[in-house]
Design an enzyme around this catalytic site. Structure first.
Site, PDB file in Angstrom:
ATOM      1  N   PRO A 184       0.828  -1.215   0.000  1.00 38.33           N
ATOM      2  CA  PRO A 184       0.000   0.000   0.000  1.00 38.33           C
ATOM      3  C   PRO A 184       0.855   1.255   0.000  1.00 38.33           C
ATOM      4  O   PRO A 184       1.912   1.299   0.642  1.00 38.33           O
ATOM      5  CB  PRO A 184      -0.792  -0.115   1.308  1.00 38.33           C
ATOM      6  N   GLY A 185       0.451   2.258  -0.730  1.00 40.22           N
ATOM      7  CA  GLY A 185       1.144   3.545  -0.736  1.00 40.22           C
ATOM      8  C   GLY A 185       0.188   4.634  -0.293  1.00 40.22           C
ATOM      9  O   GLY A 185       0.291   5.202   0.794  1.00 40.22           O
ATOM     10  N   ARG A 186      -0.807   4.870  -1.144  1.00 42.34           N
ATOM     11  CA  ARG A 186      -1.737   5.972  -0.917  1.00 42.34           C
ATOM     12  C   ARG A 186      -2.426   5.878   0.447  1.00 42.34           C
ATOM     13  O   ARG A 186      -2.560   6.888   1.141  1.00 42.34           O
ATOM     14  CB  ARG A 186      -2.810   5.940  -2.015  1.00 42.34           C
ATOM     15  N   TYR A 236      -5.232  14.035 -12.746  1.00 44.28           N
ATOM     16  CA  TYR A 236      -6.232  12.973 -12.558  1.00 44.28           C
ATOM     17  C   TYR A 236      -7.637  13.535 -12.316  1.00 44.28           C
ATOM     18  O   TYR A 236      -8.507  12.792 -11.860  1.00 44.28           O
ATOM     19  CB  TYR A 236      -5.877  12.112 -11.344  1.00 44.28           C
ATOM     20  N   CYS A 250       1.244  29.659 -15.424  1.00 41.80           N
ATOM     21  CA  CYS A 250       0.635  30.172 -16.649  1.00 41.80           C
ATOM     22  C   CYS A 250      -0.015  29.083 -17.489  1.00 41.80           C
ATOM     23  O   CYS A 250       0.447  28.774 -18.592  1.00 41.80           O
ATOM     24  CB  CYS A 250       1.697  30.916 -17.447  1.00 41.80           C
TER      25      CYS A 250
HETATM   26  C1  LIG Z   1       1.823   2.367  -7.278  1.00 46.10           C
HETATM   27  C2  LIG Z   1       1.997   0.957  -6.861  1.00 46.10           C
HETATM   28  C3  LIG Z   1       1.586   0.531  -5.585  1.00 46.10           C
HETATM   29  C4  LIG Z   1       0.884   1.422  -4.619  1.00 46.10           C
HETATM   30  O1  LIG Z   1      -0.386   1.813  -5.021  1.00 46.10           O
HETATM   31  P1  LIG Z   1      -1.299   2.660  -4.004  1.00 46.10           P
HETATM   32  O2  LIG Z   1      -2.536   2.922  -4.748  1.00 46.10           O
HETATM   33  O3  LIG Z   1      -0.563   3.900  -3.670  1.00 46.10           O
HETATM   34  O4  LIG Z   1      -1.535   1.807  -2.806  1.00 46.10           O
HETATM   35  C5  LIG Z   1       1.852  -0.768  -5.237  1.00 46.10           C
HETATM   36  N1  LIG Z   1       2.475  -1.620  -6.075  1.00 46.10           N
HETATM   37  C6  LIG Z   1       2.883  -1.249  -7.305  1.00 46.10           C
HETATM   38  C7  LIG Z   1       3.568  -2.231  -8.182  1.00 46.10           C
HETATM   39  C8  LIG Z   1       2.654   0.049  -7.739  1.00 46.10           C
HETATM   40  O5  LIG Z   1       3.049   0.417  -8.951  1.00 46.10           O
END
Ligand SMILES: *Cc1c(COP(=O)(O)O)cnc(C)c1O
Length: 421
Positions: A276-278, A318, A346
């Site tokens: 997970p990132g987001r 997005y 701009c």
């Molecule tokens: C971007 C990405 C993530 C994370 O996605 P989120 O929506 O930020 O959780 C995980 N794995 C891979 C391979 C990604 O490219």
């Protein structure tokens, strides 16, 4: 849930008034909450309790080393997508055995850096990449641990630019060809096949596409095991969405995600990885900006901020919505009015929101973009020769600048002029 709340009429980041940070570092800036970062990481970690697992933060979402170190100290691994990210994670103290390497275009050089420095696994996305990986591993006299990213042809039902699991997307190998590609991998001496990887997209607000993908991965695990592969690790990617607007219905929680994983692949006895990132960083960050001018246009008023699309590109890129709130809490009953909220760059694309209802604001007022912690600072640029804005980390009542604003001299002196000029 986050730790950016009003107290006595002013917005706080944990126990620090946001206005105090603004006074110290100037606007615009990003500010992150340690408590929110850790809370979100732990929700995932706890959701997978009872299964051997590692939560690898997708550091492309927010890659400041102070953030990486905060998460790594809590037990997180990292998902990296470039040599730069790999080196950044190592610089933040993350050991190689907790780093997974994703991405469709890993070069031989990037692969070598990771093999020499130590790596948990490569998530391989194509046959040509596997051949390069095999060759580099053999040249170093080592064996590269891999999963193969399969593309399950599942519609993630998210924005087209961040959907990755349909057959027309560039990611992974088609799941229908998985047996063939695993057989090829199994025959390579520089490769150790340990598992399967899947990641179908970002900002998913429904569990159904995950369920479809994980179910296909579970079936594939059995098929590949029958073919003689020792599949012992499943990397199930990231992608769980966050609420960008407080008025929207909340997406599923990490607990629901964990329960789905247990239900779909729990019986296989594999070690589970997620990326997970987001969801870890998104609601853990604000972008704070100041109103430069309030400009009356034809039938509309513009709030012109000192923050712009180069600082936070998600609305332009997005069509993303960010809640934007005043740093001074409006008195109860304050009548709101519509503003077009824009930056100074701009381009008409430098628009954060159109006809957004806000309390009346004046030049000098501070506003905060909520949910700006993921894909915010990392996607910023110096377009219009605007300096990259500072990042600040808050922990309880302390705050620290974790990336300072460059000076104009530093920016300008990066150019070099050829001798003939
Ligand atoms: C971007 C990405 C993530 C994370 O996605 P989120 O929506 O930020 O959780 C995980 N794995 C891979 C391979 C990604 O490219």
């Amino acid at each position: 849930m986050d730790h950016f709340l009003y107290r006595d009429g002013a917005l706080f980041a944990e126990d620090v008034p946001v206005a105090e940070i603004a006074a110290a570092v100037g606007t615009p800036f990003y500010v992150y909450s340690t408590a929110t970062l850790l809370r979100h990481f732990r929700l995932f970690d706890e959701a997978l309790e009872g299964m051997e697992h590692l939560v690898c933060f997708a550091m492309k979402a927010a890659s400041n080393q102070a953030i990486l170190k905060t998460l790594a100290q809590a037990g997180a691994g990292m998902d990296v997508v470039s040599e730069g990210e790999y080196l950044r994670a190592r610089a933040a103290g993350v050991p190689g055995e907790r780093i997974v390497f994703s991405g469709v275009g890993k070069t031989a050089r990037e692969i070598r850096t990771a093999l020499e420095g130590g790596i948990r696994q490569f998530n391989v996305e194509s046959e040509p990449e596997m051949e390069v990986l095999n060759a580099v591993a053999l040249s170093l006299g080592t064996v590269a641990p891999i999963t193969i990213r399969v593309n399950p042809d599942v519609d993630a039902k998210t924005h087209a630019k961040i959907a990755t699991g349909k057959s027309e997307n560039k990611f992974g190998i088609p799941i229908a060809r998985a047996r063939e590609v695993y057989a090829m991998a199994g025959a390579m001496e520089g490769i150790d096949v340990i598992g399967i990887d899947v990641h179908i997209g970002s900002q998913l607000t429904d569990l159904a596409p995950f369920e479809a993908a994980f179910t296909k991965v579970a079936e594939l695990t059995e098929v590949l095991r029958a073919d003689g592969h020792d599949i012992r690790r499943l990397d199930l990617g990231g992608g769980l969405g966050i609420p960008y607007s407080h008025s929207n219905q909340a997406p599923p929680l990490p607990t629901d995600f964990g329960a789905l994983i247990k239900r779909t692949v729990g019986h296989l006895g594999c070690e589970i990885e997620i990326e997970p990132g987001r969801l870890i960083a998104g609601n853990a960050g604000l972008m704070v900006s100041q109103v430069i001018y309030v400009k009356s246009g034809e039938g509309r008023d513009f709030l012109i901020l000192d923050g712009a699309m180069n600082d936070l590109i998600r609305p332009a890129m997005y069509d993303a919505h960010h809640d934007i709130v005043p740093v001074i809490e409006p008195a109860p009953g304050t009548e709101e009015r519509p503003y077009d909220i824009v930056g100074p760059v701009c381009e008409s694309g430098d628009t954060f929101a159109k006809q957004r209802m806000m309390p009346p604001l004046a030049a000098g007022d501070l506003v905060a973009f909520r949910s700006a912690g993921a894909y915010g600072a990392v996607m910023s640029s110096e377009y219009n020769t605007r300096p990259l804005i500072p990042e600040v980390l808050v922990k309880d009542d302390q705050f620290a600048v974790i990336r300072r604003r460059p000076t104009f001299d530093e920016m300008i002196n990066r150019d070099t002029i050829p001798e003939w000029l």
